[in-house]
Design a protein around this motif. Structure first.
Motif, PDB file in Angstrom:
ATOM      1  N   SER A  77      33.547  36.622  45.076  1.00  0.00           N
ATOM      2  CA  SER A  77      33.317  35.353  44.375  1.00  0.00           C
ATOM      3  C   SER A  77      33.225  35.568  42.870  1.00  0.00           C
ATOM      4  O   SER A  77      33.506  34.651  42.082  1.00  0.00           O
ATOM      5  N   GLY A  78      32.813  36.769  42.437  1.00  0.00           N
ATOM      6  CA  GLY A  78      32.698  37.026  41.001  1.00  0.00           C
ATOM      7  C   GLY A  78      33.945  37.626  40.397  1.00  0.00           C
ATOM      8  O   GLY A  78      34.008  37.829  39.180  1.00  0.00           O
ATOM      9  N   LEU A  79      34.950  37.913  41.236  1.00  0.00           N
ATOM     10  CA  LEU A  79      36.179  38.529  40.728  1.00  0.00           C
ATOM     11  C   LEU A  79      37.079  37.446  40.112  1.00  0.00           C
ATOM     12  O   LEU A  79      37.412  36.463  40.762  1.00  0.00           O
ATOM     13  N   GLN A  80      37.455  37.639  38.836  1.00  0.00           N
ATOM     14  CA  GLN A  80      38.276  36.653  38.110  1.00  0.00           C
ATOM     15  C   GLN A  80      39.506  37.346  37.527  1.00  0.00           C
ATOM     16  O   GLN A  80      39.403  38.393  36.891  1.00  0.00           O
ATOM     17  N   ASP A  81      40.653  36.722  37.797  1.00  0.00           N
ATOM     18  CA  ASP A  81      41.929  37.238  37.279  1.00  0.00           C
ATOM     19  C   ASP A  81      42.416  36.259  36.209  1.00  0.00           C
ATOM     20  O   ASP A  81      43.004  35.222  36.493  1.00  0.00           O
ATOM     21  N   ILE A  82      42.160  36.571  34.921  1.00  0.00           N
ATOM     22  CA  ILE A  82      42.515  35.684  33.811  1.00  0.00           C
ATOM     23  C   ILE A  82      43.964  35.964  33.398  1.00  0.00           C
ATOM     24  O   ILE A  82      44.311  37.122  33.123  1.00  0.00           O
ATOM     25  N   PRO A  83      44.840  34.943  33.384  1.00  0.00           N
ATOM     26  CA  PRO A  83      46.238  35.173  32.999  1.00  0.00           C
ATOM     27  C   PRO A  83      46.348  35.784  31.612  1.00  0.00           C
ATOM     28  O   PRO A  83      45.709  35.312  30.649  1.00  0.00           O
ATOM     29  N   GLY A  84      47.103  36.809  31.517  1.00  0.00           N
ATOM     30  CA  GLY A  84      47.311  37.484  30.242  1.00  0.00           C
ATOM     31  C   GLY A  84      46.179  38.412  29.867  1.00  0.00           C
ATOM     32  O   GLY A  84      46.236  39.079  28.829  1.00  0.00           O
ATOM     33  N   GLY A  85      45.133  38.450  30.698  1.00  0.00           N
ATOM     34  CA  GLY A  85      43.978  39.298  30.379  1.00  0.00           C
ATOM     35  C   GLY A  85      43.672  40.244  31.527  1.00  0.00           C
ATOM     36  O   GLY A  85      44.303  40.219  32.584  1.00  0.00           O
ATOM     37  N   PRO A  86      42.681  41.093  31.366  1.00  0.00           N
ATOM     38  CA  PRO A  86      42.329  42.058  32.420  1.00  0.00           C
ATOM     39  C   PRO A  86      41.556  41.385  33.555  1.00  0.00           C
ATOM     40  O   PRO A  86      40.973  40.319  33.387  1.00  0.00           O
ATOM     41  N   LEU A  87      41.560  42.035  34.691  1.00  0.00           N
ATOM     42  CA  LEU A  87      40.758  41.575  35.824  1.00  0.00           C
ATOM     43  C   LEU A  87      39.288  41.817  35.489  1.00  0.00           C
ATOM     44  O   LEU A  87      38.921  42.896  35.030  1.00  0.00           O
ATOM     45  N   GLN A  88      38.447  40.791  35.726  1.00  0.00           N
ATOM     46  CA  GLN A  88      37.045  40.898  35.359  1.00  0.00           C
ATOM     47  C   GLN A  88      36.134  40.584  36.550  1.00  0.00           C
ATOM     48  O   GLN A  88      36.532  39.883  37.484  1.00  0.00           O
TER      49      GLN A  88
END
Length: 481
Positions: A77-88
């Motif tokens: 649930s805390g994993l975020q894949d921001i377009p153009g950016g790193p996986l956070q």
């Protein structure tokens, strides 16, 4: 978390079973049933204890797996894949600090589809989670490092695929053993060993209850055994089938069939004896009458004695056969009166033989159930034997007493006596004492005492012989009161 019991009672069942069944002699049925139940209980208890240990271990594993799934769900649930950016990884600072400091022993890492680690909770995460590196499973997969690190230092691992717009990532979360895990293991182990400790006394208690139950269940067999002992085979009795357990009924029916066959055989033998004796009566009577009509010749007296002895034997055979085919008619009456009547009737015979015959008994009635005719015959046989074996001017005494709850009729003589080694044979058919000459001058046929024994059997009594002090014998008839 894996719990491996050190003790398995079920493992003892097979050796015990082989020992119990190999070459086992036929002994107590109750003991054999208890032994089989004990073996079954040992196997059952072993199975229950082993299964309980396995279930406790499985429960601990499921709890551990559930903890890992919850941690994985929180991380996903805390994993975020921001377009153009790193996986956070977007988690609360407190949660991230807990992972960074490995509180509760948790560690995670994230790999991309190329196998490169893009996120990890601490720099050493890949070392802790090494078994999951490059695994790339299609579904959540559980692993552990027990074989590598041992139970106490094992890392429990869950790795699962996470689909994002950028592609597939593989999240792995692991946890070292913590105090909670150790407490869970301890509780599981204590529960298992408590079961083992209680198994032995519970097994013994169960066996005692089983023994008491089986002992009560076998009571019909014991009662049946008592009935068998009380059976009068000669009367044609059989075992009643009422209240006989269904499992024992075929045995009782077979036993009754055997008894019926035995009764038919005995009846045929008795009939043959009676018919033979009856057929011999008339020729012997004719032979005796013709001998008496002949003039004296050398050996006539001996020949007459032999004929009389044969006639006596035939009469006793006939009487024995008839007695064996008819049961006594027992009625309550004075035994003393019966004995006095016998003595009175045989006084002339005693005088003719030069023997004194006397009666000794109380004036009060001595009551017992008996067949007066048969008892008279038995006492007469004993007195007749005593007179014939007594010396001239000897004495024979008939005494009746109530002794030890039984009525005893003693016929005492001063004859040659019977050796102790011969006393057990006295009441068998055709037995004659060692003092009897070959020509049988006493006229004995060896059936009189057998008739006495048969009469006492029908009276549920007993006939015996004792050596008399000072010489002679005491023949005793014992009647239940």
């Amino acid at each position: 978390m894996k719990l491996k019991p050190k003790l398995s009672p079920a493992a003892l069942a097979k050796p015990l079973q082989r020992l119990a069944w190999r070459g086992q002699p036929a002994g107590s049925l109750l003991s054999r049933l208890i032994l089989r139940i004990a073996l079954l209980l040992v196997a059952a208890v072993g199975l229950v204890v082993g299964l309980t240990g396995w279930l406790l271990g499985q429960a601990g594993d499921r709890i551990q797996d559930e903890f890992l799934r919850r941690q994985a769900a929180e991380l996903v649930s805390g994993l975020q894949d921001i377009p153009g950016g790193p996986l956070q990884m977007r988690l609360a600072n407190e949660t991230l600090n807990a992972y960074a400091q490995r509180r509760e022993g948790y560690t995670f890492m994230v790999e991309n589809d190329a196998g490169r680690i893009t996120l990890e909770s601490v720099p050493m995460a890949r070392a802790y989670l090494a078994p999951a590196l490059g695994l790339k499973p299609n579904r959540p997969t559980l692993l552990n490092t027990i074989s590598r690190d041992g139970v106490d230092k094992a890392m429990y691992i869950l790795t699962l695929p996470v689909h994002t717009p950028r592609g597939v990532y593989y999240l792995t979360v692991g946890q070292n053993r913590t105090i909670d895990d150790a407490l869970l293991d301890t509780a599981t182990s204590e529960t298992f060993h408590s079961l083992v400790r209680w198994a032995a006394p519970l097994l013994m208690l169960t066996l005692l209850v089983a023994w008491a139950t089986l002992r009560g269940s076998l009571n019909p067999l014991y009662r049946l055994s008592g009935k068998v002992r009380e059976l009068d085979v000669l009367s044609g009795e059989t075992l009643a089938l009422e209240n006989v357990p269904r499992e024992v009924r075929p045995l009782v029916e077979s036993f009754n069939t055997l008894l019926a066959q035995l009764t038919r055989t005995l009846e045929a033998q008795k009939g043959l004896t009676a018919d033979t004796a009856h057929q011999l009566k008339t020729p012997l009577a004719v032979l005796q009458a013709r001998l008496e009509q002949l003039d004296d010749f050398k050996g006539k007296a001996l020949l007459m004695g032999d004929v009389q002895r044969m006639s006596r034997l035939v009469r006793q055979l006939l009487h024995y056969a008839v007695l064996s085919q008819h049961t006594a008619n027992l009625q309550l009456a004075d035994v003393g009166a019966t004995a006095r009547a016998v003595v009175g009737s045989l006084v002339p015979l005693a005088r003719q033989a030069g023997v004194t015959l006397a009666y000794d008994g109380p004036d009060t009635p001595l009551l017992a159930k008996h067949d007066s005719g048969l008892l008279t015959e038995a006492i007469s046989n004993l007195v007749d034997n005593a007179i014939r074996h007594s010396p001239k001017k000897g004495s024979v005494e008939v005494a009746v007493n109530n002794r030890n709850g039984k009525l005893e009729i003693d016929v005492k003589d001063r004859g040659p006596g019977i050796p102790p080694t011969e006393q057990a044979l006295v009441f068998t058919r055709f037995w004659q004492g060692p003092d009897v000459p070959q020509e049988g001058h006493h006229g004995g046929a060896g059936l009189g005492l057998a008739l006495v024994a048969e009469v006492m059997r029908q009276h549920h009594g007993h006939a015996s012989v004792l050596s008399r002090e000072g010489g002679g014998s005491v023949f005793r008839l014992s009647l239940p009161v």
